[in-house]
Enzyme design. Structure first.
Site, mmCIF file in Angstrom:
data_model
loop_
_atom_site.group_PDB
_atom_site.id
_atom_site.type_symbol
_atom_site.label_atom_id
_atom_site.label_comp_id
_atom_site.label_asym_id
_atom_site.label_seq_id
_atom_site.Cartn_x
_atom_site.Cartn_y
_atom_site.Cartn_z
ATOM 1 N N CYS A 170 27.468 -12.325 31.346
ATOM 2 C CA CYS A 170 27.650 -10.939 31.790
ATOM 3 C C CYS A 170 28.810 -10.252 31.076
ATOM 4 O O CYS A 170 28.783 -9.034 30.891
ATOM 5 C CB CYS A 170 27.933 -10.881 33.293
ATOM 6 S SG CYS A 170 26.474 -11.078 34.321
ATOM 7 N N HIS B 128 39.264 -9.836 35.766
ATOM 8 C CA HIS B 128 37.859 -10.225 35.721
ATOM 9 C C HIS B 128 37.196 -9.533 34.530
ATOM 10 O O HIS B 128 37.192 -8.308 34.435
ATOM 11 C CB HIS B 128 37.236 -9.789 37.048
ATOM 12 C CG HIS B 128 35.838 -10.237 37.288
ATOM 13 N ND1 HIS B 128 34.750 -9.548 36.820
ATOM 14 C CD2 HIS B 128 35.350 -11.297 37.972
ATOM 15 C CE1 HIS B 128 33.641 -10.171 37.224
ATOM 16 N NE2 HIS B 128 33.980 -11.235 37.925
ATOM 17 N N HIS C 164 32.032 -4.909 46.969
ATOM 18 C CA HIS C 164 30.965 -4.552 46.025
ATOM 19 C C HIS C 164 30.061 -3.417 46.504
ATOM 20 O O HIS C 164 28.909 -3.323 46.059
ATOM 21 C CB HIS C 164 30.079 -5.780 45.718
ATOM 22 C CG HIS C 164 30.795 -6.920 45.052
ATOM 23 N ND1 HIS C 164 31.730 -7.694 45.678
ATOM 24 C CD2 HIS C 164 30.698 -7.418 43.812
ATOM 25 C CE1 HIS C 164 32.176 -8.623 44.855
ATOM 26 N NE2 HIS C 164 31.584 -8.485 43.711
ATOM 27 N N HIS D 289 34.913 -3.571 42.151
ATOM 28 C CA HIS D 289 34.122 -4.021 40.997
ATOM 29 C C HIS D 289 33.495 -2.796 40.368
ATOM 30 O O HIS D 289 32.521 -2.233 40.860
ATOM 31 C CB HIS D 289 33.042 -5.010 41.434
ATOM 32 C CG HIS D 289 32.427 -5.776 40.289
ATOM 33 N ND1 HIS D 289 32.089 -5.194 39.091
ATOM 34 C CD2 HIS D 289 32.120 -7.098 40.166
ATOM 35 C CE1 HIS D 289 31.588 -6.121 38.276
ATOM 36 N NE2 HIS D 289 31.611 -7.280 38.894
ATOM 37 N N GLU E 228 37.407 -15.703 36.385
ATOM 38 C CA GLU E 228 36.265 -15.240 35.591
ATOM 39 C C GLU E 228 36.732 -14.215 34.567
ATOM 40 O O GLU E 228 36.069 -13.201 34.343
ATOM 41 C CB GLU E 228 35.187 -14.635 36.483
ATOM 42 C CG GLU E 228 34.649 -15.610 37.515
ATOM 43 C CD GLU E 228 33.385 -15.106 38.180
ATOM 44 O OE1 GLU E 228 32.347 -15.719 38.001
ATOM 45 O OE2 GLU E 228 33.461 -14.073 38.882
ATOM 46 N N CYS F 289 24.136 -13.301 38.770
ATOM 47 C CA CYS F 289 24.375 -12.020 38.095
ATOM 48 C C CYS F 289 23.888 -12.027 36.657
ATOM 49 O O CYS F 289 23.437 -11.004 36.144
ATOM 50 C CB CYS F 289 25.858 -11.662 38.139
ATOM 51 S SG CYS F 289 26.935 -12.966 37.538
ATOM 52 N N CYS F 290 24.021 -13.181 35.965
ATOM 53 C CA CYS F 290 23.761 -13.190 34.523
ATOM 54 C C CYS F 290 22.286 -13.051 34.145
ATOM 55 O O CYS F 290 21.978 -12.321 33.194
ATOM 56 C CB CYS F 290 24.348 -14.443 33.886
ATOM 57 S SG CYS F 290 26.154 -14.525 33.987
#
Lengths: 669, 669
Positions: free
Chosen positions: A367, A297, A171, A223, A349, A433-434
């Protein structure tokens, strides 16, 4: 050139820079140029008055400050988490409780989104205390940044010496992307350029590290995110090289020899020892122009396609557009919940098999729907097209904002379409994250309402709002008056500083079966002016011009493609852009017993005191009764049936009252 | 007293010993006293000719011999597993492939069940090679047994010195139980008493270790099994003390202070650090007479209730019977699949919430349905009652034998009621409990057909078979001629050595709506002779007496209690004792599209060449069509519907042809 010099000095916050002009490009209006009221105004206020502060506080509680503050000891890899307060412990499904938290490699991204949310919120409503805290966070990043511009709290504080060794999993550029987005937003909202300068310096370093030139790394992030962020940075700074770097990352993705293979070997690792088994997980299984299935994802996919759409827009690159349209078809005809939720599986996910859309186990991450809004809005950069705007609206009003409680304090990570009562909003999540993602989307909703080209403004969303923009040097103010999404009547007033010719594109939503348009009281024949689902009115607009759009808003029943086994024999209710659900609190339990006759009349009813003011739907349904089942589970006679009134509420508003069952797809009878 | 002395010398294989006579007790006929032909004959032959050898070979391949053979080195805790052969690798879902296997603490139980299966198979059909192998296994156990009688390959070979320190988790008495059952069966089938003597010696040690007397341990096994095994051992040896030990384990279960707590503390462990969180998992959360919900691990529950039923029978203990009837009600009215499958969750391999019966994720372990057969058959010990026998038949013909392929070579662990095609039979399992369990049940099916009291014989199951038994000293042979379960006509011939008065109880299955009975050609008024679902005919029976029972066998539709959300709006098809399903191979894919109109005629058709000879069911159903769905997932118009013929096959026979989808509960329309 220093970083501060790299920002075009001529731009002011909220305005775009000096990039080359792409053909037909529509760009969203920056957030500060649109004031929203009504439905979205309430949502934005909830974020500005509660969520923005909550995000910061939760980040502090999760000890994220310790990771980024060079004046404190590094937190190490695992730190104990705070003890839950009693009210946290009482919150059903609260994953904050009694756990430990692992310092995360993606915490810079959470700071980035928290800063971005705070920025939009500060624009909405002054909050000196929050602004001071965010300034302090930015100061920490300033101190943390290395002399060469590099900036990653994970690699500097937790894994020093390993920068740029595992783009596949760690990331690193993703975090940079979110900090860039935060920097752009904070600059636009507050005029403060410190974080923007920091990030330009960091991006300059990234551009020296990655690229097609000999000696540079040929990598890209596992990502996706930095691509779309670089486009934002290029737009606000006017720096073409940032745009070019975004394009490089897009173009390079999935090329052979595969960067992630080579990078793994360089680490001394076996490239096959990849937790996620397939590069489809990160959409790097083939070059992006060859991709034709949405895979892996879901959030990553949406961010990639968003970046691709931006690059297609900015460079007029039709090869990307063709790929994007294939991917769009694949998503929307085979892999989309009726709520705009995407990615059914918690395992990756993300996406599974075509038409696999389980309702009770739907992952449908908040997300991911937010990402779909991002992608759809960017597809509008290539011109108004209801194909994209309808989907953006669907995801906005349903599967994304379901992720935020009405008061802005509680969150959903997963957004199932059926619950037995055990799925409830939580205060925080170990992978947080959301919350900041839905918050920044809501707080920036104004920028999704409108997009602007050289001589046109497109209205994608309706609702009480005022937009200020500039066409050919003339300042124009456009005000919508509407009770949307509860009512389809929209009244638009246009106030140019001086008479100005431009095209006004007005979206005619697919859900609307009958629309009427008047300009200054005169009816317009929609058939003759409509293209790609938008009515286009080109004229010289003068102060006080009035546009009246009347979108008939009926109740719709939706049926799913028979390939979707989970929805067969079922029906979903909708009105306008909203998908509805039944909740246990309005309907005696055991929602599975509800069967809605095709002949049932469905009544829409305004409920100003319910859930902040909604329109409910009600009907007389049928329910199997329990009488006569005392002595067994199975019998040859079917159960008797009784009539029962049911009441449905908008899906986005569920689980804001007593916890209980919820169901979107009712049995059709 | 030595172990060999402890076996009543007067008993012969296949006969019961000299226990005190319980009131009203019906005991199953020993396996060698019943020859089955027809439907069950085919099943038994598959086990005798294939499965019995396969079980032994798989145990050897899994290196189970190494654990029990004192002449070889102990295998340690983890041993590498063999490489799969190509045909194994090709078997979809085969969990044998490419893995390692952990030496298991419960491998004695797999040997016990393998010996038991071999025993019944040897009775059916000579197999000198297999008998020699089993004799060698028994010899190993003979060598392994310690001087004090103790016998556990796990504790002697893998964890020496730790015997009787963790009854909660480590299957120590459970393993003893299965070896006892194997010993009894091997003795009954072959007359060889070596293993029986070994196990008597071991049980003598167990009886010296556990019991109410001061200084003895107050424990019992976390996995029930030894209780029912001790009843078998008592019956075959005539030793009351074995029966009393079984009763002690039953009575002691769940008493306070809780043995598992004290045992954990004695190990220096925290009793709360229990993987399964609750003693409900092992039905030890409260004393058995206070239990009123079926909870926890389904196989354990069934084995406990089986032991309780035996003790209730043997001691005439109505306090146990009351508890058993409460548990029976709870199971059959709230927690049972229509197939006789039980235990929906893989998480605890057991029960969840009332009416929670998911079809596609049903665990419904083969062993659990086998356990239900055990329990139901033992409830019949307290007298003929169709309440129990109907359920025994349901589990026998559906959810249990579904676990064994028609040819006896492949197995199911889970028995879902819906599959998308990914659930296929496998050759073996890392927890190989089900293959020998279903095999021993099938091979001993004759003992479930009949049960005998002092002056009555109850016929619980129908089908071609011959039984030999003895009432008041007179040998009697009873022969059934029937094409059951395909046809409900049953002709029974009774051949006593001399005229003998006794009661013949004939079950009238609940699925049968019209039955007719004749004795020697004369009609019997069923209403006047039927009690608890059995017609009772008391008379002096003479050579050649004929009983004709005609059970009308129609096609049934079953509907589930509306509390079962997964089955609402659905219908299952049955005929006689058989539940049906649709398979993809007979019906174009996407079985979810099938909706069966209530008015549809359902035809039964004999198919002698299909699946070893079955009756299929067919009907004209409705299916949603795909036409018109190319451009989207959702639309306001319901899908068009076409007529489509569907064919259903018995559930037990599914996945014996091409792999594909399967569905029991069809949509009802």
């Amino acid at each position: 050139m220093t970083a501060s010099q790299s920002v075009s000095q001529g731009t002011t916050p909220g305005q775009t820079g000096k990039l080359g002009k792409p053909r037909l490009a529509f760009r969203p209006l920056p957030v500060p140029q649109v004031d929203v009221r009504g439905f979205w105004g309430d949502r934005v206020d909830a974020v500005a008055t509660r969520t923005a502060d909550i995000l910061y506080e939760r980040c502090v509680e999760a000890r994220m400050l310790e990771q980024i503050d060079p004046d404190r000891p590094s937190p190490g890899v695992v730190i104990p988490f705070h003890s839950p307060s009693p009210d946290e412990a009482a919150t059903a499904g609260n994953e904050f409780t009694g756990s430990t938290v692992t310092t995360q490699m993606f915490w810079d991204s959470d700071w980035g989104k928290t800063i971005e949310t705070a920025a939009y919120s500060l624009y909405r409503r002054r909050n000196d205390a929050l602004e001071k805290k965010i300034d302090a966070v930015i100061d920490m990043y300033g101190k943390l940044q290395q002399p060469d511009g590099y900036l990653s709290s994970w690699y500097q504080r937790i894994q020093p010496g390993l920068r740029w060794t595992n783009l596949r999993d760690c990331h690193e550029l993703y975090c940079a992307g979110h900090l860039i987005e935060g920097a752009v937003a904070y600059y636009q909202a507050t005029g403060k350029r410190k974080l923007l300068d920091i990030m330009c310096r960091y991006v300059d370093h990234i551009a020296e590290t990655f690229g097609p030139e000999p000696g540079k790394k040929k990598g890209y992030c596992g990502h996706e995110e930095v691509e779309l962020a670089l486009v934002k940075l290029a737009r606000v700074t006017g720096q073409q090289k940032y745009m070019d770097l975004a394009r490089y990352f897009i173009d390079q993705r999935g090329q052979q020899p595969h960067y992630f293979d080579e990078e793994a070997r360089a680490r001394g690792a076996d490239p096959r020892a990849y937790h996620f088994k397939t590069y489809e997980y990160s959409q790097s299984h083939k070059p992006v122009r060859d991709q034709d299935k949405v895979v892996g994802h879901a959030v990553r996919a949406m961010y990639l396609y968003s970046g691709m759409a931006d690059i297609a827009t900015e460079y007029g690159d039709d090869t990307l557009r063709v790929a994007l349209d294939r991917l769009w078809d694949d998503l929307t005809t085979k892999n989309l919940y009726v709520t705009g939720g995407i990615g059914p599986s918690s395992h990756n996910e993300g996406f599974t098999a075509d038409y696999d859309l389980p309702n009770d186990t739907a992952y449908a991450e908040t997300c991911a729907s937010v990402g779909l809004v991002f992608w759809a809005s960017r597809m509008l950069g290539m011109g108004p097209n209801a194909r994209y705007a309808d989907m953006m609206e669907r995801a906005l009003y349903n599967g994304s904002i379901s992720g935020l409680s009405l008061d802005g304090s509680l969150f959903f990570y997963e957004n199932p379409l059926e619950s037995r009562g055990e799925h409830n909003r939580w205060k925080w999540h170990r992978c947080p994250c959301c919350p900041p993602n839905i918050a920044r989307m809501v707080a920036s909703i104004g920028s999704y309402f409108y997009s602007l080209s050289d001589d046109a403004l497109a209205v994608h969303l309706y609702g009480n709002s005022t937009a200020r923009f500039d066409i050919a040097g003339t300042q124009i103010e456009l005000t919508q008056a509407s009770n949307y999404p509860w009512d389809g009547a929209v009244s638009i007033t246009i106030e140019p500083e001086a008479p100005t010719e431009f095209t006004l594109h007005l979206r005619l939503p697919a859900w609307c079966r009958k629309a009427a348009l008047k300009v200054n009281g005169e009816a317009v024949d929609l058939g003759s002016v409509t293209n790609d689902g938008y009515a286009a009115i080109r004229r010289e607009w003068r102060k006080g011009d009035q546009v009246e759009l009347d979108l008939e808003m009926a109740v719709d029943r939706f049926y799913a493609n028979p390939e979707v086994r989970q929805d067969i024999g079922r029906v979903a209710l909708a009105r306008g852009p909203l998908i509805y659900c039944v909740e246990e609190t309005d309907n005696a339990g055991q929602l599975h017993r509800i069967a809605l006759p095709r002949t049932a009349q469905i009544e829409a009813c305004e409920e100003p005191n319910l859930l902040g003011g909604v329109v409910t739907l009600s009907a007389v349904a049928r329910k199997e009764v329990f009488e006569g089942w005392d002595d067994g589970l199975y019998r040859p006679e079917p159960p008797a049936v009784e009539e029962a009134k049911i009441t449905a509420v908008p899906y986005f508003a569920w689980d804001n009252r007593d916890p209980g069952e919820m169901l979107v797809w009712l049995r059709d009878s």
